[in-house]
Scaffold this motif. Structure first.
Motif, PDB file in Angstrom:
ATOM      1  N   UNK A   7       0.848  -1.318  -0.071  1.00 11.41           N
ATOM      2  CA  UNK A   7       0.143  -0.010  -0.075  1.00 11.41           C
ATOM      3  C   UNK A   7       0.846   1.236   0.002  1.00 11.41           C
ATOM      4  N   UNK A   8       0.382   2.237  -0.072  1.00 12.73           N
ATOM      5  CA  UNK A   8       0.842   3.568  -0.312  1.00 12.73           C
ATOM      6  C   UNK A   8       1.486   4.294  -1.515  1.00 12.73           C
ATOM      7  N   UNK A   9       1.293   3.491  -2.450  1.00 14.11           N
ATOM      8  CA  UNK A   9       1.392   4.037  -3.920  1.00 14.11           C
ATOM      9  C   UNK A   9       0.294   5.161  -4.180  1.00 14.11           C
ATOM     10  N   UNK A  10       0.779   6.012  -5.498  1.00 17.48           N
ATOM     11  CA  UNK A  10       0.155   6.976  -5.992  1.00 17.48           C
ATOM     12  C   UNK A  10       0.595   7.941  -6.789  1.00 17.48           C
ATOM     13  N   UNK A  17       7.622  13.020  -2.217  1.00 17.32           N
ATOM     14  CA  UNK A  17       8.084  11.811  -1.144  1.00 17.32           C
ATOM     15  C   UNK A  17       6.943  10.628  -1.092  1.00 17.32           C
ATOM     16  N   UNK A  18       6.872   9.641  -1.169  1.00 12.05           N
ATOM     17  CA  UNK A  18       5.985   8.534  -0.865  1.00 12.05           C
ATOM     18  C   UNK A  18       6.553   7.441   0.141  1.00 12.05           C
ATOM     19  N   UNK A  19       5.794   6.936   1.112  1.00 15.16           N
ATOM     20  CA  UNK A  19       6.137   6.100   1.697  1.00 15.16           C
ATOM     21  C   UNK A  19       5.227   4.682   1.628  1.00 15.16           C
ATOM     22  N   UNK A  20       5.800   3.644   1.141  1.00 12.39           N
ATOM     23  CA  UNK A  20       5.152   2.395   0.737  1.00 12.39           C
ATOM     24  C   UNK A  20       5.441   1.347   1.924  1.00 12.39           C
ATOM     25  N   UNK A  21       4.304   0.429   2.317  1.00 16.48           N
ATOM     26  CA  UNK A  21       4.145  -0.291   3.124  1.00 16.48           C
ATOM     27  C   UNK A  21       3.825  -1.710   2.577  1.00 16.48           C
ATOM     28  N   UNK A  22       4.413  -2.783   3.298  1.00 14.99           N
ATOM     29  CA  UNK A  22       3.968  -4.372   2.630  1.00 14.99           C
ATOM     30  C   UNK A  22       3.852  -5.023   4.185  1.00 14.99           C
ATOM     31  N   UNK A  23       2.373  -5.269   4.250  1.00 21.05           N
ATOM     32  CA  UNK A  23       2.017  -6.070   5.408  1.00 21.05           C
ATOM     33  C   UNK A  23       2.003  -7.496   4.938  1.00 21.05           C
ATOM     34  N   UNK A  24       2.925  -8.337   5.672  1.00 18.07           N
ATOM     35  CA  UNK A  24       2.822  -9.542   5.569  1.00 18.07           C
ATOM     36  C   UNK A  24       2.069 -10.611   6.592  1.00 18.07           C
ATOM     37  N   UNK A  25       1.358 -11.583   6.183  1.00 17.96           N
ATOM     38  CA  UNK A  25       0.622 -12.642   6.964  1.00 17.96           C
ATOM     39  C   UNK A  25       1.209 -13.941   6.576  1.00 17.96           C
ATOM     40  N   UNK A  26       0.888 -14.990   7.499  1.00 13.69           N
ATOM     41  CA  UNK A  26       1.099 -16.577   7.070  1.00 13.69           C
ATOM     42  C   UNK A  26       2.455 -16.802   7.064  1.00 13.69           C
ATOM     43  N   UNK A  27       3.555 -16.080   7.262  1.00 16.19           N
ATOM     44  CA  UNK A  27       4.966 -16.359   7.233  1.00 16.19           C
ATOM     45  C   UNK A  27       5.614 -15.946   8.648  1.00 16.19           C
ATOM     46  N   UNK A  28       6.662 -16.814   8.987  1.00 16.40           N
ATOM     47  CA  UNK A  28       7.337 -16.173  10.041  1.00 16.40           C
ATOM     48  C   UNK A  28       8.230 -14.977   9.696  1.00 16.40           C
ATOM     49  N   UNK A  83      12.183   9.453  -1.248  1.00 18.43           N
ATOM     50  CA  UNK A  83      12.236  10.848  -1.441  1.00 18.43           C
ATOM     51  C   UNK A  83      12.748  11.287  -2.587  1.00 18.43           C
ATOM     52  N   UNK A  84      12.773  12.639  -2.931  1.00 19.56           N
ATOM     53  CA  UNK A  84      13.133  13.174  -4.146  1.00 19.56           C
ATOM     54  C   UNK A  84      13.033  12.456  -5.182  1.00 19.56           C
ATOM     55  N   UNK A  85      11.756  12.105  -5.215  1.00 20.13           N
ATOM     56  CA  UNK A  85      11.208  11.185  -6.549  1.00 20.13           C
ATOM     57  C   UNK A  85      11.439  11.916  -7.824  1.00 20.13           C
ATOM     58  N   UNK A  86      11.635  11.243  -8.975  1.00 22.16           N
ATOM     59  CA  UNK A  86      11.798  11.606 -10.145  1.00 22.16           C
ATOM     60  C   UNK A  86      11.000  10.666 -11.091  1.00 22.16           C
ATOM     61  N   UNK A  87      10.697  11.289 -12.361  1.00 21.29           N
ATOM     62  CA  UNK A  87       9.777  10.616 -13.233  1.00 21.29           C
ATOM     63  C   UNK A  87      10.513   9.053 -13.475  1.00 21.29           C
ATOM     64  N   UNK A  88      11.651   9.064 -13.219  1.00 21.23           N
ATOM     65  CA  UNK A  88      12.178   7.557 -13.684  1.00 21.23           C
ATOM     66  C   UNK A  88      12.021   6.614 -12.654  1.00 21.23           C
ATOM     67  N   UNK A  89      11.484   7.189 -11.452  1.00 22.78           N
ATOM     68  CA  UNK A  89      11.204   6.316 -10.490  1.00 22.78           C
ATOM     69  C   UNK A  89       9.586   5.680 -10.599  1.00 22.78           C
ATOM     70  N   UNK A  90       8.846   6.047 -11.779  1.00 21.12           N
ATOM     71  CA  UNK A  90       7.621   5.549 -12.081  1.00 21.12           C
ATOM     72  C   UNK A  90       7.840   4.052 -12.306  1.00 21.12           C
ATOM     73  N   UNK A  91       7.010   3.530 -11.473  1.00 19.50           N
ATOM     74  CA  UNK A  91       6.819   1.671 -11.742  1.00 19.50           C
ATOM     75  C   UNK A  91       5.757   1.222 -10.958  1.00 19.50           C
ATOM     76  N   UNK A  92       5.636  -0.116 -11.169  1.00 22.71           N
ATOM     77  CA  UNK A  92       4.834  -0.942 -10.096  1.00 22.71           C
ATOM     78  C   UNK A  92       5.729  -1.333  -9.204  1.00 22.71           C
ATOM     79  N   UNK A 110       1.143   0.990  -7.741  1.00 22.54           N
ATOM     80  CA  UNK A 110       1.616   1.807  -8.505  1.00 22.54           C
ATOM     81  C   UNK A 110       2.112   3.128  -7.951  1.00 22.54           C
ATOM     82  N   UNK A 111       3.452   3.387  -8.477  1.00 15.96           N
ATOM     83  CA  UNK A 111       3.891   4.831  -8.176  1.00 15.96           C
ATOM     84  C   UNK A 111       4.106   5.449  -9.601  1.00 15.96           C
ATOM     85  N   UNK A 112       3.467   6.708  -9.386  1.00 13.01           N
ATOM     86  CA  UNK A 112       3.705   7.591 -10.736  1.00 13.01           C
ATOM     87  C   UNK A 112       4.167   8.862 -10.397  1.00 13.01           C
ATOM     88  N   UNK A 113       5.202   9.621 -10.882  1.00 10.12           N
ATOM     89  CA  UNK A 113       5.996  10.527 -10.316  1.00 10.12           C
ATOM     90  C   UNK A 113       5.875  11.252 -11.930  1.00 10.12           C
TER      91      UNK A 113
END
Length: 115
Positions: A7-10, A17-28, A83-92, A110-113
């Motif tokens: 989550x956290x894309x946009x 700046x953006x902060x992505x999160x990844x929540x895990x479940x079902x694994x140690x 931080x300091x995102x550029x268009x080259x950081x655009x990606x999934x 998806x992150x779009x700069x």
């Protein structure tokens, strides 16, 4: 069943700046190496940042000094501060949990700069 949910894309303007999160479940979670990958349109998937179970991190040269990976083992979550995102950081951006013989992927965010 292992599940990783990013989550956290946009859409963000260059220099933002953006902060992505990844929540895990079902694994140690605390024993897994957690990695962020990204895939831009028409390009192969590439490693962005990785963090070991002990918290040692490494980064792709293209994001070094701009991105920070961290993990909260109590919350089974890994983060990517961008931080300091550029268009080259655009990606999934994809979250991955890995150990020898074990490999799990999230669905991507998806992150779009762009201005």
């Amino acid at each position: 069943q292992a599940t990783l949910v990013e989550s956290g894309g946009g859409l963000v303007q260059p220099g933002g700046s953006l902060r992505l999160s990844c929540a895990a479940s079902g694994i140690p979670f605390n024993i897994y190496i957690m990695t962020w990958y990204r895939q831009a349109l028409g390009k192969p998937r590439e490693l962005v940042a990785r963090i070991t179970s002990r918290g040692t991190a490494d980064y792709a040269d293209s994001v070094k000094d701009r991105f920070t990976i961290s993990r909260d083992n109590a919350q089974d979550t890994v983060y990517l501060q961008m931080n300091s995102l550029t268009p080259e950081d655009t990606a999934v951006y994809y979250c991955h949990a890995g150990l020898p013989g074990r490999s799990y992927w999230g669905q991507g965010t998806q992150v779009t700069v762009s201005s």
